[in-house]
Design an enzyme around this catalytic site. Structure first.
Site, PDB file in Angstrom:
ATOM      1  N   SER A 158       0.803  -1.201   0.000  1.00 54.94           N
ATOM      2  CA  SER A 158       0.000   0.000   0.000  1.00 54.94           C
ATOM      3  C   SER A 158       0.848   1.269   0.000  1.00 54.94           C
ATOM      4  O   SER A 158       1.518   1.569  -0.974  1.00 54.94           O
ATOM      5  CB  SER A 158      -0.934  -0.057   1.213  1.00 54.94           C
ATOM      6  OG  SER A 158      -1.996   0.831   1.083  1.00 54.94           O
TER       7      SER A 158
ATOM      8  N   GLU B  58      10.772   5.226  -9.841  1.00 55.43           N
ATOM      9  CA  GLU B  58      10.490   5.714 -11.186  1.00 55.43           C
ATOM     10  C   GLU B  58      10.796   7.201 -11.371  1.00 55.43           C
ATOM     11  O   GLU B  58      11.124   7.628 -12.477  1.00 55.43           O
ATOM     12  CB  GLU B  58       9.026   5.437 -11.544  1.00 55.43           C
ATOM     13  CG  GLU B  58       8.707   3.960 -11.649  1.00 55.43           C
ATOM     14  CD  GLU B  58       7.277   3.661 -12.058  1.00 55.43           C
ATOM     15  OE1 GLU B  58       6.924   2.477 -12.159  1.00 55.43           O
ATOM     16  OE2 GLU B  58       6.498   4.627 -12.281  1.00 55.43           O
TER      17      GLU B  58
ATOM     18  N   LYS C 132      -0.801  -3.996  -3.507  1.00 58.35           N
ATOM     19  CA  LYS C 132      -2.106  -3.386  -3.237  1.00 58.35           C
ATOM     20  C   LYS C 132      -2.164  -2.048  -3.953  1.00 58.35           C
ATOM     21  O   LYS C 132      -1.514  -1.081  -3.556  1.00 58.35           O
ATOM     22  CB  LYS C 132      -2.349  -3.183  -1.743  1.00 58.35           C
ATOM     23  CG  LYS C 132      -3.713  -2.538  -1.468  1.00 58.35           C
ATOM     24  CD  LYS C 132      -3.973  -2.365   0.011  1.00 58.35           C
ATOM     25  CE  LYS C 132      -5.347  -1.746   0.250  1.00 58.35           C
ATOM     26  NZ  LYS C 132      -5.420  -0.325  -0.125  1.00 58.35           N
TER      27      LYS C 132
END
Length: 488
Positions: A317, A328, A342
């Site tokens: 999460s 990224e 999740k």
């Protein structure tokens, strides 16, 4: 719809050493939380006593069957009925039909427990759980909790509590059975992948602390900072820890998100922004109509020292939001094993009676638009812990002696071997060699030399293994290597 509709930024907080943010309006005020504690629950229905005029059109004709059933049961069932239970049951049934483990209806008691786990300390065993396919699965144990000390692992299935099955219960219902006052004991039956028989675990409940950040300076000026969950003051704790490590000469940092089951979304935004350069994406939120909201960092003073992030299958999460953002958008390497997976976001509404409704409102996507739900995030550098880190818990209440046999004895024999004692073949049979190894272990730990495995001997053996796992943390060692490469 792939086109980006708008850009959003995290809310303003007090300026710290590593965060500089501006105020922004929340979208409909809903995305305050990401909740990992899963379950199956509700949408709100209210039944009033007033009758709607037959002249007015019924905008909810699809509820006619529901109203009719409610009225019939209320008036004609052979016993008196609890009207609140009927309404709650209807709500639960509606949420069950969604098939979403993260949507929940919570009665007053469950809602109180839910809020406790987000905003304050609580008493229990310290494990984040969710309902999955009718079973209660551990997402991750909390650091230094009874669950962690007992060796409970991510993806363990809790079959029963004090002999009572949890099958078919929601996560919130299971939590109420597992939690209890500090000092009380609870017996769990655990099913673990790769282990044929259920593992019996006896735990003593304790206070689960509020502290979520733990910092330690290692060799060569590399700081290890572990974040165990995302609570109300996590980013503030992290900033304090980073300031402390700076004063101790920090040259680089390992951010440890292993076993972190998530928590508050705003804390994930703010944490990611410490490391993500100004103007770079943090995450995207996608609604049911395909529309997307893009969140970007407005941090003009991001942390510029070398960083590596540790993740594992208990990182879920909010942890995955941070991991994806720094990977990224800041090209920070991830080390460990694939994360939990999740990729949905929940919002919660409190009702006047103290009950609560939590439902999945959107997907979250990584900065590059990837949806990691049920897939997880694969680290740049995959490193597993040693096999002995997954050995099952051995109950100290059981007594094992010569001529006994069990899977727990096999685990104990492996523990003895890994901690420097020779029990002979680790075959699950308690023979003379096993007893002799136990005696040597007892002698070295100032315990009565009985050759019998129980009580303090069992506890000491498991602690010895935990110490070895900590000293031989292969994932941390590799992360440190990567930080050193960046420093050079």
């Amino acid at each position: 719809m792939d086109e980006e509709k708008s850009e959003k930024h995290p809310p303003k907080e007090e300026e710290g050493k590593y965060i500089r943010m501006k105020k922004f309006p929340f979208i409909m005020g809903i995305f305050l939380l990401i909740f990992l504690t899963a379950g199956i629950t509700t949408i709100a229905l209210t039944f009033g006593d007033e009758k709607v005029s037959s002249i007015a059109p019924n905008p909810y004709s699809e509820f006619d069957k529901l109203y009719s059933t409610y009225d019939t049961i209320k008036d004609k069932f052979y016993e008196d009925v609890d009207e609140d239970k009927l309404v709650n049951g209807a709500i639960n049934g509606m949420i069950d039909a969604l098939g979403d483990p993260y949507s929940d209806y919570m009665n007053e008691e469950e809602a109180s427990s839910f809020h406790e786990s987000i905003s304050s300390s609580f008493e229990g065993i310290g494990a984040e759980i969710q309902e999955q396919d009718g079973q209660i699965m551990v997402v991750s144990p909390i650091k230094n909790s009874p669950a962690e000390k007992a060796g409970i692992k991510p993806n363990d299935i809790i079959l029963s509590v004090n002999g009572k099955s949890l099958e078919g219960l929601s996560a919130n219902e299971a939590v109420l059975k597992i939690r209890g006052k500090k000092g009380t004991k609870v017996d769990l039956a655990i099913q673990r992948a790769g282990v044929s028989d259920p593992i019996k675990v006896k735990l003593t409940r304790d206070t689960i602390p509020l502290e979520t950040v733990y910092a330690e300076m290692m060799d060569d000026g590399i700081a290890k900072i572990q974040v165990t969950s995302f609570s109300e003051h996590t980013v503030e704790e992290l900033e304090d820890a980073m300031d402390k490590m700076d004063k101790e000469g920090m040259k680089g940092m390992v951010l440890d998100l292993r076993g972190n089951p998530g928590g508050l979304l705003d804390q994930a935004w703010k944490m990611a922004s410490i490391f993500v350069p100004n103007g770079e994406k943090l995450l995207q939120i996608e609604y049911r109509n395909g529309e997307k909201e893009v969140y970007k960092s407005e941090n003009n003073g991001e942390f510029k020292k070398p960083v590596v992030v540790l993740v594992d299958d208990g990182s879920a999460s909010a942890s995955e939001i941070v991991a994806a953002a720094v990977s990224e958008s800041a090209h920070i390497p991830l080390v460990g094993v694939k994360t939990f997976g999740k990729g949905t976001m929940q919002t919660a509404t409190d009702f006047k009676d103290g009950s609560n409704f939590k439902y999945t409102a959107a997907k979250w996507l990584t900065p590059n638009g990837n949806w990691i739900h049920d897939k997880g995030i694969k680290p740049d550098i995959e490193v597993k812990l040693p096999d002995y880190a997954s050995l099952p818990y051995i109950s100290p209440d059981k007594e094992w002696k010569i001529e006994d046999s069990s899977n727990e004895i096999k685990a104990a024999e492996t523990m003895l071997k890994e901690t420097g004692y020779n029990p002979g073949k680790a075959d699950g049979f308690y023979d003379a060699a096993t007893a002799e190894a136990v005696k040597k272990f007892q002698a070295d730990h100032d315990l009565k030399e009985t050759g019998v495995l129980k009580d303090e001997t069992t506890v000491s053996l498991m602690q010895e293994l935990r110490d070895k796992i900590s000293k031989n943390d292969t994932q941390m060692k590799r992360a440190v290597e990567e930080v050193k490469k960046q420093i050079k």
